[in-house]
Design a protein around this motif. Structure first.
Motif, PDB file in Angstrom:
ATOM      1  N   SER A  74       1.794  11.816  12.017  1.00  0.00           N
ATOM      2  CA  SER A  74       3.244  13.103  11.425  1.00  0.00           C
ATOM      3  C   SER A  74       2.701  13.229   9.959  1.00  0.00           C
ATOM      4  N   LEU A  75       2.380  12.110   8.976  1.00  0.00           N
ATOM      5  CA  LEU A  75       1.793  12.644   7.576  1.00  0.00           C
ATOM      6  C   LEU A  75       0.593  13.655   7.676  1.00  0.00           C
ATOM      7  N   LYS A  76      -0.386  13.420   8.734  1.00  0.00           N
ATOM      8  CA  LYS A  76      -1.536  14.437   8.616  1.00  0.00           C
ATOM      9  C   LYS A  76      -0.858  15.934   8.807  1.00  0.00           C
ATOM     10  N   LEU A  77       0.102  15.967   9.822  1.00  0.00           N
ATOM     11  CA  LEU A  77       0.676  17.205  10.339  1.00  0.00           C
ATOM     12  C   LEU A  77       1.252  17.699   8.794  1.00  0.00           C
ATOM     13  N   LYS A  78       2.190  17.039   8.191  1.00  0.00           N
ATOM     14  CA  LYS A  78       2.752  17.668   7.134  1.00  0.00           C
ATOM     15  C   LYS A  78       1.819  17.952   6.067  1.00  0.00           C
ATOM     16  N   GLU A  79       0.988  17.079   5.852  1.00  0.00           N
ATOM     17  CA  GLU A  79       0.100  17.334   4.518  1.00  0.00           C
ATOM     18  C   GLU A  79      -0.722  18.549   4.549  1.00  0.00           C
ATOM     19  N   LEU A  80      -1.076  18.893   6.032  1.00  0.00           N
ATOM     20  CA  LEU A  80      -2.197  19.657   6.191  1.00  0.00           C
ATOM     21  C   LEU A  80      -1.527  21.229   6.694  1.00  0.00           C
ATOM     22  N   SER A 129      -6.448  11.078  -5.425  1.00  0.00           N
ATOM     23  CA  SER A 129      -6.246   9.636  -6.201  1.00  0.00           C
ATOM     24  C   SER A 129      -5.272   9.722  -7.065  1.00  0.00           C
ATOM     25  N   VAL A 130      -3.967   9.247  -6.522  1.00  0.00           N
ATOM     26  CA  VAL A 130      -2.626   9.098  -7.242  1.00  0.00           C
ATOM     27  C   VAL A 130      -2.703   8.234  -8.344  1.00  0.00           C
ATOM     28  N   THR A 131      -3.244   8.318  -9.701  1.00  0.00           N
ATOM     29  CA  THR A 131      -3.476   7.441 -10.689  1.00  0.00           C
ATOM     30  C   THR A 131      -2.231   7.627 -11.563  1.00  0.00           C
ATOM     31  N   GLY A 144     -12.042  15.044   1.660  1.00  0.00           N
ATOM     32  CA  GLY A 144     -11.129  15.409   2.031  1.00  0.00           C
ATOM     33  C   GLY A 144      -9.770  14.636   1.398  1.00  0.00           C
ATOM     34  N   VAL A 145      -8.915  15.575   0.812  1.00  0.00           N
ATOM     35  CA  VAL A 145      -7.681  15.029   0.505  1.00  0.00           C
ATOM     36  C   VAL A 145      -6.948  14.196   1.375  1.00  0.00           C
ATOM     37  N   ALA A 146      -6.882  14.754   2.789  1.00  0.00           N
ATOM     38  CA  ALA A 146      -6.057  14.032   3.846  1.00  0.00           C
ATOM     39  C   ALA A 146      -7.180  12.783   4.274  1.00  0.00           C
ATOM     40  N   SER A 147      -6.682  11.743   4.213  1.00  0.00           N
ATOM     41  CA  SER A 147      -7.456  10.458   4.461  1.00  0.00           C
ATOM     42  C   SER A 147      -7.587  10.406   6.137  1.00  0.00           C
ATOM     43  N   THR A 148      -8.833  10.239   6.489  1.00  0.00           N
ATOM     44  CA  THR A 148      -9.083  10.065   7.957  1.00  0.00           C
ATOM     45  C   THR A 148      -9.740   8.837   8.122  1.00  0.00           C
ATOM     46  N   VAL A 156      -3.986  -2.498   0.181  1.00  0.00           N
ATOM     47  CA  VAL A 156      -5.082  -1.507   0.969  1.00  0.00           C
ATOM     48  C   VAL A 156      -5.059  -0.124   0.068  1.00  0.00           C
ATOM     49  N   SER A 157      -6.279   0.381  -0.267  1.00  0.00           N
ATOM     50  CA  SER A 157      -6.461   1.629  -0.980  1.00  0.00           C
ATOM     51  C   SER A 157      -7.687   1.992  -0.717  1.00  0.00           C
ATOM     52  N   GLN A 158      -7.533   3.202  -0.314  1.00  0.00           N
ATOM     53  CA  GLN A 158      -9.147   3.857  -0.367  1.00  0.00           C
ATOM     54  C   GLN A 158      -9.480   4.266  -1.476  1.00  0.00           C
ATOM     55  N   SER A 159      -8.814   4.586  -2.481  1.00  0.00           N
ATOM     56  CA  SER A 159      -9.587   4.868  -3.921  1.00  0.00           C
ATOM     57  C   SER A 159      -9.553   3.667  -4.607  1.00  0.00           C
ATOM     58  N   GLY A 160      -8.638   2.491  -4.317  1.00  0.00           N
ATOM     59  CA  GLY A 160      -8.562   1.643  -5.418  1.00  0.00           C
ATOM     60  C   GLY A 160      -8.164   1.838  -6.522  1.00  0.00           C
ATOM     61  N   GLU A 161      -7.459   3.141  -6.970  1.00  0.00           N
ATOM     62  CA  GLU A 161      -6.924   3.384  -8.193  1.00  0.00           C
ATOM     63  C   GLU A 161      -5.651   3.834  -8.136  1.00  0.00           C
ATOM     64  N   THR A 162      -4.785   3.716  -6.952  1.00  0.00           N
ATOM     65  CA  THR A 162      -3.555   4.267  -6.748  1.00  0.00           C
ATOM     66  C   THR A 162      -2.716   3.465  -7.822  1.00  0.00           C
ATOM     67  N   ALA A 163      -1.994   4.255  -8.690  1.00  0.00           N
ATOM     68  CA  ALA A 163      -1.425   3.282  -9.587  1.00  0.00           C
ATOM     69  C   ALA A 163      -0.146   2.261  -9.229  1.00  0.00           C
ATOM     70  N   ALA A 185       1.031  -1.200   0.070  1.00  0.00           N
ATOM     71  CA  ALA A 185      -0.052  -0.067   0.050  1.00  0.00           C
ATOM     72  C   ALA A 185       0.983   1.339   0.063  1.00  0.00           C
ATOM     73  N   SER A 186       0.294   2.413  -0.069  1.00  0.00           N
ATOM     74  CA  SER A 186       0.944   3.650  -0.046  1.00  0.00           C
ATOM     75  C   SER A 186       0.419   4.739   0.923  1.00  0.00           C
ATOM     76  N   GLY A 187       1.290   5.459   1.262  1.00  0.00           N
ATOM     77  CA  GLY A 187       0.653   6.754   2.324  1.00  0.00           C
ATOM     78  C   GLY A 187       0.143   6.185   3.353  1.00  0.00           C
ATOM     79  N   THR A 188      -1.146   7.035   3.708  1.00  0.00           N
ATOM     80  CA  THR A 188      -1.905   6.548   4.654  1.00  0.00           C
ATOM     81  C   THR A 188      -2.282   4.933   4.845  1.00  0.00           C
ATOM     82  N   SER A 189      -2.554   4.407   3.860  1.00  0.00           N
ATOM     83  CA  SER A 189      -3.007   3.037   3.580  1.00  0.00           C
ATOM     84  C   SER A 189      -2.068   2.156   3.945  1.00  0.00           C
ATOM     85  N   TYR A 190      -0.490   2.491   3.753  1.00  0.00           N
ATOM     86  CA  TYR A 190       0.457   2.040   4.118  1.00  0.00           C
ATOM     87  C   TYR A 190       0.529   1.848   5.521  1.00  0.00           C
TER      88      TYR A 190
END
Ligand code: F6R
Length: 606
Positions: free
Chosen positions: A482-488, A602-604, A397-401, A346-353, A299-304
């Motif tokens: 930490s990721l939430k703090l950075k991205e927001l 969605s990072v396609t 919201g772009v930041a996944s919660t 694991v993927s929220q969007s199901g489209e992460t390339a 997975a990537s990002g938050t899903s990771y």
């Protein structure tokens, strides 16, 4: 990334395109544009740098009632800077064809050179403009035949939607790698990157598969793949507009944080029978009996980060050795695919390339792929051999919660299913199940302390660097916080195992470098307290995320509390505190909370 939206029918296209684009804005918001044809074959193009709202402000809707076919695009720049020239839709040199595109045409540079030799001039730098000019170059009188030819020349990934000025009412396109659906309304047709943009507009849609070409004209449509015309199954839209609207909340992120109690009820429903204190789910029954000896989560990002918690659950509760790999690294690393391993994507969007491409590799090499996905009908959901949906509804919201907490809850259910079958002691199984039932109420109680979290966030808003510390179950929570703090907030932060800090990074600590430690009722509580002392004795400030009955509150400069339970379930409360901390700090700093700079949801693209 990038959102594409098309409409043809009897209604005015402009307001529909703008509504569709606003809903797709999460896919990119560097610039937006629309192109429409009127029944009299007039072409209208308008583009704007920035969000869809900027485009809306430039359009005079009252003058556009003759335009009933159109395409629109909201961009996340890949090739070419954020300029109006690079903004989609792009047009052919003769002005007859217009196209919107999501993806990257890998061989665009060679094609552009070839077209330049043929005398074509380019106004921008994008790969999509190449597709528009190439379409004109290949055109021999028939749109669909030209489209076929075009797709043999361009290298994917793409979802492309064209219109032809000489054929008002017609939309046609193709897709490989990037998502595309066709919404079927009453005498009106929609094309979109995401079926959720169609909520409230149509009840049914079809999802195009890789290699599909489509054409909508004369109030009908066709889909062709490898030269064969075929029928794709219609799917129904079950969500309502309520899921796409803010209601009384100032931001989608806040709305989605507050939905988490309800989302977890959804995740558990149909999987856990709280009355009988057992798990009931056919998918899990099937997977658990396959004899897997290992799990590999990709997975990537938050899903990771959810995957890292999945590892903790699977190893502690089910004794299954589990590896977790970031999808980009999986795809380009050495892969060992075997039949004894369960590969969970694991993927929220199901489209992460990156995740999708990794999944294709595992599928091709005979591995058993399992998806934990939020969006039904998405590519990962369709390609997985089995899987569970996270039922978190639309996350705008772009930041996944809420998608994160739903993924973690899904992992907990999976680990309990494996654990019950194999080694998990029955009393422990029962105590976790009982505790899980209480999580939604605990979350709702915790949300009442949002003002206290805001006060602490405001106090620390001027600091530029943060450490997030935790161990075991709480390390992935530190990473996610930490990721939430950075991205927001665009503040720098790093997550560390609290035990690891003393091996070098402690050198950074001074009075201007605060740390946040996640220190609930873990067996490593006292070790974490030692890490707090190490930071404090070097002048560092320390914020504790601790249980309300913690007796060591005085070692922290500030603390935020939640109700104590089990380490396996406290993580849900801990991460919500960190989500709110980042949210309030970003709000204090005046950041664009739902659409942080440089990002897309969605990072396609790889
Ligand atoms: C961060 C965030 C991203 C995504 C990542 C993977 O808040 O949302 O890190 O988690 O891009 O996306 P999905 O889960 O759609 O595969």
């Amino acid at each position: 990334m990038c959102g594409i939206f098309g409409f043809t029918g009897w209604k005015d296209a402009a307001p529909i395109l703008l509504k569709g684009l606003s809903r797709l804005e999460y896919r990119g918001y560097d610039s937006a544009g629309i192109c429409m044809i009127s029944k009299n074959r007039d072409l209208y193009i308008n583009k704007a740098i920035g969000k869809v709202m900027e485009l809306k402000n430039k359009i005079n809707l009252s003058s556009l009632s003759e335009y009933t076919t159109g395409i629109g695009h909201t961009r996340w720049a890949t090739h070419g800077g954020v300029t109006e020239n690079n903004c989609h839709p792009h047009t052919s040199a003769n002005g007859r064809f217009a196209v919107v595109h999501n993806g990257i045409i890998e061989n665009y540079s060679e094609l552009r050179t070839m077209l330049q030799w043929q005398g074509y001039q380019f106004y921008g730098e994008t790969d999509t403009e190449v597709a528009a000019k190439l379409f004109e170059h290949l055109f021999m009188g028939d749109d669909f035949e030209t489209l076929k030819k075009l797709t043999t020349v361009i290298e994917w990934a793409y979802a492309l939607v064209f219109l032809d000025k000489e054929n008002p009412g017609k939309l046609f396109g193709a897709k490989i790698g990037s998502p595309l659906v066709i919404g079927i309304g009453r005498d009106s047709w929609y094309v979109s990157s995401d079926y959720r943009s169609l909520i409230g507009l149509v009840d049914e849609y079809i999802t195009l598969e890789d290699g599909d070409l489509f054409c909508i004209e004369n109030n009908d449509y066709k889909v062709v793949n490898c030269g064969v015309e075929l029928v794709r199954d219609k799917e129904s839209i079950t969500e309502t507009e309520k899921h796409m609207e803010l209601g009384d909340f100032p931001h989608f992120m806040l709305k989605e944080i507050y939905e988490q109690g309800e989302v977890l009820r959804n995740v558990f429903a149909g999987r856990i029978d709280f009355q009988a204190k057992t798990i009931r789910n056919n998918t899990l029954d099937e997977v658990v009996t396959q004899g897997f000896e290992r799990v590999h989560i990709i997975a990537s990002g938050t899903s990771y980060h959810a995957g890292l918690l999945g590892k903790q659950y699977l190893e502690h509760l089910a004794d299954i050795p589990t590896e977790v790999t970031v999808s980009t690294e999986f795809k380009y690393g050495k892969q060992f695919i075997d039949k004894k391993t369960l590969y969970i994507f694991v993927s929220q969007s199901g489209e992460t390339a990156d995740s999708l491409e990794s999944m294709k590799i595992v599928n091709e090499r005979g591995g058993y792929t399992f998806g934990i996905v939020n969006v039904p009908g998405s590519s990962i959901a369709r390609l997985a051999k089995a899987g569970l949906f996270t039922h978190a509804w639309v996350e705008v919201g772009v930041a996944s919660t809420k998608a994160f907490t739903a993924q973690v809850a899904t992992f907990l259910v999976i680990a309990l299913a494996f654990g019950r079958k194999w080694n998990l002691e029955h009393m422990k199984f029962l105590s976790i199940i009982e505790d899980m039932q209480k999580i939604p109420v605990r979350i709702e109680k915790l949300l009442e302390t949002s003002d206290k979290i805001r006060e602490v966030a405001e106090k620390y808003a001027s600091y530029l660097n943060f450490f997030y510390l935790g161990r075991s179950y709480e390390l992935p929570i530190a990473m996610e916080g930490s990721l939430k703090l950075k991205e927001l907030t665009y503040r720098h932060s790093e997550a560390y195992s609290s035990g690891e800090l003393k091996h070098g990074s402690l050198a950074l600590i001074d009075e201007y470098f605060p740390s946040i430690i996640i220190n609930g009722s873990s067996p490593l509580h006292s070790k974490n307290c030692s890490s707090v002392q190490e930071v404090k004795s070097r002048g560092g400030k320390m914020i504790g995320i601790i249980t309300s009955d913690d007796t060591k509150k005085d070692i922290y400069d500030d603390y935020l509390t939640f109700e104590a339970s089990l380490p396996e379930t406290e993580v849900f409360l801990e991460v919500i505190i960190l989500q709110l901390f980042a949210y309030h700090m970003a709000n204090t700093l005046g950041r664009d909370i739902d659409k942080p700079r440089n990002l897309a949801k969605s990072v396609t693209v790889e």
